[in-house]
Design a protein around this motif. Structure first.
Motif, mmCIF file in Angstrom:
data_model
loop_
_atom_site.group_PDB
_atom_site.id
_atom_site.type_symbol
_atom_site.label_atom_id
_atom_site.label_comp_id
_atom_site.label_asym_id
_atom_site.label_seq_id
_atom_site.Cartn_x
_atom_site.Cartn_y
_atom_site.Cartn_z
ATOM 1 N N LEU A 4 0.531 -1.075 0.128
ATOM 2 C CA LEU A 4 -0.007 0.189 0.203
ATOM 3 C C LEU A 4 0.548 1.190 -0.129
ATOM 4 C CD1 LEU A 4 -2.792 1.392 -0.211
ATOM 5 C CD2 LEU A 4 -2.643 0.542 2.702
ATOM 6 N N ASP A 5 0.440 2.136 -1.528
ATOM 7 C CA ASP A 5 2.025 3.392 -1.536
ATOM 8 C C ASP A 5 0.724 4.090 -2.064
ATOM 9 O OD1 ASP A 5 3.713 5.052 -1.122
ATOM 10 O OD2 ASP A 5 4.565 4.292 -2.909
ATOM 11 N N GLY A 6 0.046 5.032 -0.954
ATOM 12 C CA GLY A 6 -0.458 6.222 -2.038
ATOM 13 C C GLY A 6 -2.516 6.057 -1.087
ATOM 14 N N GLN A 7 -2.525 6.241 -2.155
ATOM 15 C CA GLN A 7 -3.906 5.971 -2.225
ATOM 16 C C GLN A 7 -4.741 4.674 -2.329
ATOM 17 O OE1 GLN A 7 -7.188 7.711 -4.431
ATOM 18 N NE2 GLN A 7 -8.099 6.924 -4.842
ATOM 19 N N PHE A 8 -5.633 3.709 -1.632
ATOM 20 C CA PHE A 8 -5.665 2.357 -2.186
ATOM 21 C C PHE A 8 -6.955 1.905 -3.167
ATOM 22 C CE2 PHE A 8 -7.584 -1.869 -1.117
ATOM 23 C CZ PHE A 8 -7.046 -2.466 -0.782
ATOM 24 N N GLN A 9 -6.017 0.755 -3.939
ATOM 25 C CA GLN A 9 -6.353 -0.246 -4.856
ATOM 26 C C GLN A 9 -6.383 -1.296 -4.630
ATOM 27 O OE1 GLN A 9 -4.916 1.174 -8.888
ATOM 28 N NE2 GLN A 9 -4.969 3.355 -8.344
ATOM 29 N N ASN A 10 -7.418 -1.987 -5.014
ATOM 30 C CA ASN A 10 -7.971 -3.096 -5.023
ATOM 31 C C ASN A 10 -6.481 -3.885 -5.848
ATOM 32 O OD1 ASN A 10 -9.810 -3.032 -3.187
ATOM 33 N ND2 ASN A 10 -11.669 -3.608 -4.802
ATOM 34 N N PRO A 11 -5.869 -4.996 -5.766
ATOM 35 C CA PRO A 11 -5.175 -5.512 -5.750
ATOM 36 C C PRO A 11 -5.300 -6.212 -7.458
ATOM 37 C CG PRO A 11 -5.598 -6.705 -4.108
ATOM 38 C CD PRO A 11 -5.947 -5.489 -3.591
ATOM 39 N N VAL A 12 -4.569 -7.309 -8.331
ATOM 40 C CA VAL A 12 -5.331 -7.509 -8.761
ATOM 41 C C VAL A 12 -4.648 -9.461 -8.862
ATOM 42 C CG1 VAL A 12 -4.734 -8.125 -11.551
ATOM 43 C CG2 VAL A 12 -4.559 -5.596 -11.120
ATOM 44 N N VAL A 13 -5.312 -10.089 -8.453
ATOM 45 C CA VAL A 13 -5.775 -11.550 -8.065
ATOM 46 C C VAL A 13 -6.263 -12.371 -8.741
ATOM 47 C CG1 VAL A 13 -5.672 -12.817 -5.803
ATOM 48 C CG2 VAL A 13 -5.355 -10.279 -5.402
ATOM 49 N N ASP A 14 -5.115 -13.701 -9.094
ATOM 50 C CA ASP A 14 -6.360 -14.810 -9.175
ATOM 51 C C ASP A 14 -6.747 -15.755 -8.135
ATOM 52 O OD1 ASP A 14 -6.251 -17.261 -10.565
ATOM 53 O OD2 ASP A 14 -5.371 -17.035 -12.248
ATOM 54 N N TRP A 15 -7.648 -15.942 -7.965
ATOM 55 C CA TRP A 15 -8.396 -16.853 -6.679
ATOM 56 C C TRP A 15 -8.317 -18.721 -7.269
ATOM 57 C CZ3 TRP A 15 -7.158 -14.961 -2.296
ATOM 58 C CH2 TRP A 15 -7.608 -13.565 -1.942
ATOM 59 N N THR A 16 -7.722 -18.703 -8.236
ATOM 60 C CA THR A 16 -8.561 -19.891 -8.657
ATOM 61 C C THR A 16 -6.983 -20.884 -8.982
ATOM 62 O OG1 THR A 16 -9.103 -19.423 -11.033
ATOM 63 C CG2 THR A 16 -10.671 -19.447 -9.645
ATOM 64 N N ASN A 17 -6.167 -19.777 -10.282
ATOM 65 C CA ASN A 17 -5.187 -20.932 -10.368
ATOM 66 C C ASN A 17 -3.998 -20.645 -9.787
ATOM 67 O OD1 ASN A 17 -3.040 -22.274 -11.949
ATOM 68 N ND2 ASN A 17 -3.300 -20.343 -13.560
ATOM 69 N N VAL A 18 -3.631 -21.738 -8.942
ATOM 70 C CA VAL A 18 -2.422 -21.648 -8.328
ATOM 71 C C VAL A 18 -1.542 -21.237 -8.734
ATOM 72 C CG1 VAL A 18 -3.793 -23.076 -6.039
ATOM 73 C CG2 VAL A 18 -2.188 -24.073 -7.784
ATOM 74 N N SER A 19 -1.151 -21.528 -9.684
ATOM 75 C CA SER A 19 0.391 -21.519 -10.405
ATOM 76 C C SER A 19 0.397 -20.310 -11.238
ATOM 77 C CB SER A 19 0.221 -22.769 -11.876
ATOM 78 O OG SER A 19 -0.639 -22.890 -12.059
ATOM 79 N N SER A 20 -0.696 -19.403 -10.916
ATOM 80 C CA SER A 20 -0.636 -18.204 -11.569
ATOM 81 C C SER A 20 0.585 -16.984 -10.813
ATOM 82 C CB SER A 20 -2.064 -17.646 -11.706
ATOM 83 O OG SER A 20 -2.294 -16.318 -11.978
#
Length: 145
Positions: A4-20
């Protein structure tokens, strides 16, 4: 990792592919609790000193995934560190859970703060308890793998 640096933005996360490379744990994230686990009656989570991003993730029966994010908590070390008694109590509680996530979380939190003790025997007892907890976590993970 996710910072978190400055204004918070949602991270980009792949919740389904463990190898991503975008999978939560590959970005430095930790899974604290799976509330769909029927054995998860208690939510006892310890985290080390640092700034965190919390994510609540839901998956429906059709496989759709959604997540909500919030910055925090900010965890700071207590002034003067923790007492050997508090450290031993945290580790005993974690060990009694039999949950490797709880045990490793307790170890991580204790590793991030000083244990305040002027007594070498007390400091050694805490170190011994940490090793016992690490051994127990390895046994739980080995048994469940």
């Amino acid at each position: 990792g996710i910072v978190l640096d400055g204004q918070f933005q949602n991270p980009v996360v792949d919740w389904t592919n463990v190898s991503s490379p975008l999978y939560w744990s590959r970005q430095g994230g930790s899974f604290l609790k799976n509330v769909s686990d029927p054995n998860a009656a208690q939510w006892d989570v310890s985290v080390g000193v640092g700034a965190y991003v919390m994510a609540a993730v839901a998956r429906d029966r059709f496989g759709a995934v959604t997540a909500a994010y919030t910055p925090g908590p900010l965890v700071e070390a207590p002034p003067g560190g923790v007492s050997p008694e508090l450290a031993a109590n945290l580790l005993d509680t974690a060990l009694s859970s039999g949950d490797e996530t709880v045990i490793l979380g307790a170890l991580g939190s204790l590793t991030s703060v000083p244990v305040a003790s002027a007594d070498a025997a007390q400091a050694e007892a805490v170190t011994t308890k940490k090793l016992e907890a690490l051994d127990a976590a390895a046994g739980v993970v080995g048994a469940s793998s």
